[in-house]
Design a protein around this motif. Structure first.
Motif, PDB file in Angstrom:
ATOM      1  N   GLY A  96     -19.162  40.840  10.959  1.00 14.80           N
ATOM      2  CA  GLY A  96     -18.563  41.479   9.787  1.00 14.80           C
ATOM      3  C   GLY A  96     -18.418  40.488   8.660  1.00 14.80           C
ATOM      4  O   GLY A  96     -19.041  39.431   8.673  1.00 14.80           O
ATOM      5  N   VAL A  97     -17.569  40.823   7.706  1.00 16.60           N
ATOM      6  CA  VAL A  97     -17.386  39.972   6.535  1.00 16.60           C
ATOM      7  C   VAL A  97     -16.569  38.741   6.914  1.00 16.60           C
ATOM      8  O   VAL A  97     -15.572  38.843   7.620  1.00 16.60           O
ATOM      9  CB  VAL A  97     -16.659  40.759   5.420  1.00 16.60           C
ATOM     10  N   CYS A  98     -17.015  37.586   6.434  1.00 14.74           N
ATOM     11  CA  CYS A  98     -16.300  36.332   6.704  1.00 14.74           C
ATOM     12  C   CYS A  98     -14.906  36.396   6.074  1.00 14.74           C
ATOM     13  O   CYS A  98     -14.771  36.630   4.882  1.00 14.74           O
ATOM     14  CB  CYS A  98     -17.080  35.164   6.123  1.00 14.74           C
ATOM     15  N   ASN A  99     -13.884  36.171   6.891  1.00 14.74           N
ATOM     16  CA  ASN A  99     -12.515  36.266   6.367  1.00 14.74           C
ATOM     17  C   ASN A  99     -12.097  35.036   5.567  1.00 14.74           C
ATOM     18  O   ASN A  99     -11.044  35.017   4.964  1.00 14.74           O
ATOM     19  CB  ASN A  99     -11.517  36.530   7.507  1.00 14.74           C
ATOM     20  N   PHE A 100     -12.936  34.008   5.551  1.00 12.03           N
ATOM     21  CA  PHE A 100     -12.655  32.822   4.743  1.00 12.03           C
ATOM     22  C   PHE A 100     -13.367  32.879   3.399  1.00 12.03           C
ATOM     23  O   PHE A 100     -13.177  32.005   2.562  1.00 12.03           O
ATOM     24  CB  PHE A 100     -13.103  31.546   5.465  1.00 12.03           C
ATOM     25  N   ALA A 101     -14.219  33.867   3.198  1.00  8.64           N
ATOM     26  CA  ALA A 101     -15.026  33.937   1.975  1.00  8.64           C
ATOM     27  C   ALA A 101     -14.143  34.049   0.734  1.00  8.64           C
ATOM     28  O   ALA A 101     -13.135  34.743   0.741  1.00  8.64           O
ATOM     29  CB  ALA A 101     -15.974  35.130   2.047  1.00  8.64           C
ATOM     30  N   THR A 102     -14.535  33.338  -0.321  1.00 12.18           N
ATOM     31  CA  THR A 102     -13.773  33.399  -1.578  1.00 12.18           C
ATOM     32  C   THR A 102     -14.444  34.338  -2.576  1.00 12.18           C
ATOM     33  O   THR A 102     -13.878  34.624  -3.621  1.00 12.18           O
ATOM     34  CB  THR A 102     -13.676  32.003  -2.220  1.00 12.18           C
ATOM     35  N   HIS A 103     -15.648  34.816  -2.279  1.00  9.00           N
ATOM     36  CA  HIS A 103     -16.410  35.607  -3.248  1.00  9.00           C
ATOM     37  C   HIS A 103     -16.488  37.094  -2.903  1.00  9.00           C
ATOM     38  O   HIS A 103     -16.853  37.896  -3.748  1.00  9.00           O
ATOM     39  CB  HIS A 103     -17.817  35.033  -3.398  1.00  9.00           C
ATOM     40  N   VAL A 104     -16.206  37.474  -1.687  1.00  9.71           N
ATOM     41  CA  VAL A 104     -16.223  38.892  -1.300  1.00  9.71           C
ATOM     42  C   VAL A 104     -15.031  39.201  -0.409  1.00  9.71           C
ATOM     43  O   VAL A 104     -14.429  38.310   0.185  1.00  9.71           O
ATOM     44  CB  VAL A 104     -17.517  39.281  -0.534  1.00  9.71           C
ATOM     45  N   ARG A 105     -14.716  40.481  -0.329  1.00 10.41           N
ATOM     46  CA  ARG A 105     -13.626  40.902   0.535  1.00 10.41           C
ATOM     47  C   ARG A 105     -14.013  42.247   1.152  1.00 10.41           C
ATOM     48  O   ARG A 105     -14.586  43.097   0.493  1.00 10.41           O
ATOM     49  CB  ARG A 105     -12.354  41.045  -0.283  1.00 10.41           C
ATOM     50  N   LYS A 156     -16.425  48.400   3.351  1.00 11.13           N
ATOM     51  CA  LYS A 156     -17.276  48.045   2.218  1.00 11.13           C
ATOM     52  C   LYS A 156     -17.046  46.585   1.867  1.00 11.13           C
ATOM     53  O   LYS A 156     -15.939  46.077   1.996  1.00 11.13           O
ATOM     54  CB  LYS A 156     -16.906  48.894   0.990  1.00 11.13           C
ATOM     55  N   VAL A 157     -18.112  45.933   1.421  1.00 12.09           N
ATOM     56  CA  VAL A 157     -17.989  44.545   0.976  1.00 12.09           C
ATOM     57  C   VAL A 157     -17.928  44.547  -0.532  1.00 12.09           C
ATOM     58  O   VAL A 157     -18.849  44.995  -1.195  1.00 12.09           O
ATOM     59  CB  VAL A 157     -19.199  43.704   1.448  1.00 12.09           C
ATOM     60  N   ASN A 158     -16.813  44.094  -1.082  1.00  8.36           N
ATOM     61  CA  ASN A 158     -16.645  44.085  -2.530  1.00  8.36           C
ATOM     62  C   ASN A 158     -16.630  42.663  -3.063  1.00  8.36           C
ATOM     63  O   ASN A 158     -15.862  41.838  -2.591  1.00  8.36           O
ATOM     64  CB  ASN A 158     -15.323  44.759  -2.920  1.00  8.36           C
ATOM     65  N   PRO A 159     -17.462  42.406  -4.074  1.00 12.05           N
ATOM     66  CA  PRO A 159     -17.409  41.089  -4.699  1.00 12.05           C
ATOM     67  C   PRO A 159     -16.078  40.925  -5.426  1.00 12.05           C
ATOM     68  O   PRO A 159     -15.579  41.875  -6.018  1.00 12.05           O
ATOM     69  CB  PRO A 159     -18.565  41.098  -5.694  1.00 12.05           C
ATOM     70  N   LEU A 160     -15.498  39.747  -5.365  1.00 15.01           N
ATOM     71  CA  LEU A 160     -14.253  39.490  -6.080  1.00 15.01           C
ATOM     72  C   LEU A 160     -14.575  39.022  -7.487  1.00 15.01           C
ATOM     73  O   LEU A 160     -15.442  38.196  -7.683  1.00 15.01           O
ATOM     74  CB  LEU A 160     -13.455  38.393  -5.382  1.00 15.01           C
ATOM     75  N   LYS A 161     -13.852  39.571  -8.467  1.00 16.09           N
ATOM     76  CA  LYS A 161     -14.041  39.122  -9.836  1.00 16.09           C
ATOM     77  C   LYS A 161     -13.402  37.746  -9.985  1.00 16.09           C
ATOM     78  O   LYS A 161     -12.492  37.394  -9.249  1.00 16.09           O
ATOM     79  CB  LYS A 161     -13.379  40.097 -10.803  1.00 16.09           C
ATOM     80  N   ALA A 162     -13.876  36.998 -10.976  1.00 12.10           N
ATOM     81  CA  ALA A 162     -13.379  35.637 -11.184  1.00 12.10           C
ATOM     82  C   ALA A 162     -11.866  35.625 -11.364  1.00 12.10           C
ATOM     83  O   ALA A 162     -11.177  34.754 -10.837  1.00 12.10           O
ATOM     84  CB  ALA A 162     -14.065  35.023 -12.391  1.00 12.10           C
ATOM     85  N   SER A 163     -11.328  36.629 -12.098  1.00 11.37           N
ATOM     86  CA  SER A 163      -9.884  36.659 -12.334  1.00 11.37           C
ATOM     87  C   SER A 163      -9.116  36.866 -11.028  1.00 11.37           C
ATOM     88  O   SER A 163      -8.060  36.302 -10.806  1.00 11.37           O
ATOM     89  CB  SER A 163      -9.541  37.767 -13.326  1.00 11.37           C
TER      90      SER A 163
END
Ligand code: SF4
Length: 95
Positions: free
Chosen positions: A62-71, A81-88
Motif C-alpha cells: 500500500g501507500v508508504c506511511n512515511f511518504a511526505t508527498h502523498v497520503r 485513494k492516493v492523494n498528492p499533498l500540496k506544498a502548503s
C-alpha cells in the motif's frame, strides 16, 4: 512549537559489494512511487531512503506511511485513494 525534522541524511553510509551499507543495513534504491518524497537522498547517482531500507517492500503493501508527498485516503465507496499533498499541506504537516 518545535517543527518535526525529516531525516534526510545517510551520513556514514558506505558502498560495499552487496550495496550501500548504512548502520549495518544494506539499503535498496527507492522506487518510482518515492519520486517527490522529501526523504529521498542521492548517494553517488543512486537514490535511497534513510527511513526505510527497502522502499519497494514498503510500497508493496500500500501507500508508504512515511511518504511526505502523498497520503492514502479512503473515499466514500471505501476505496483507498492516493492523494498528492500540496506544498502548503506539506509545510503545515511539519508543525
Ligand atoms: S519515506 Fe516512503 S515514499 Fe519516501 S522515500 Fe522512503 S520509502 Fe519512499
Amino acid at each position: 512549537m518545535a517543527k518535526k525534522k525529516v531525516i534526510v541524511s545517510l551520513e556514514g553510509a558506505v558502498k560495499t559489494d552487496e550495496g550501500l551499507s548504512y548502520k549495518g543495513v544494506i539499503m535498496e534504491p527507492v522506487v518510482e512511487q518515492c519520486e517527490g518524497c522529501e526523504r529521498v537522498v542521492s548517494v553517488e547517482e543512486a537514490k535511497y531512503c534513510p527511513t526505510y531500507a527497502q522502499p519497494a517492500t514498503k510500497w508493496a503493501h500500500g501507500v508508504c506511511n512515511f511518504a511526505t508527498h502523498v497520503r492514502a485516503e479512503v473515499d466514500k465507496t471505501g476505496k483507498v485513494k492516493v492523494n498528492p499533498l500540496k506544498a502548503s499541506k506539506r509545510a503545515a504537516r511539519g508543525r
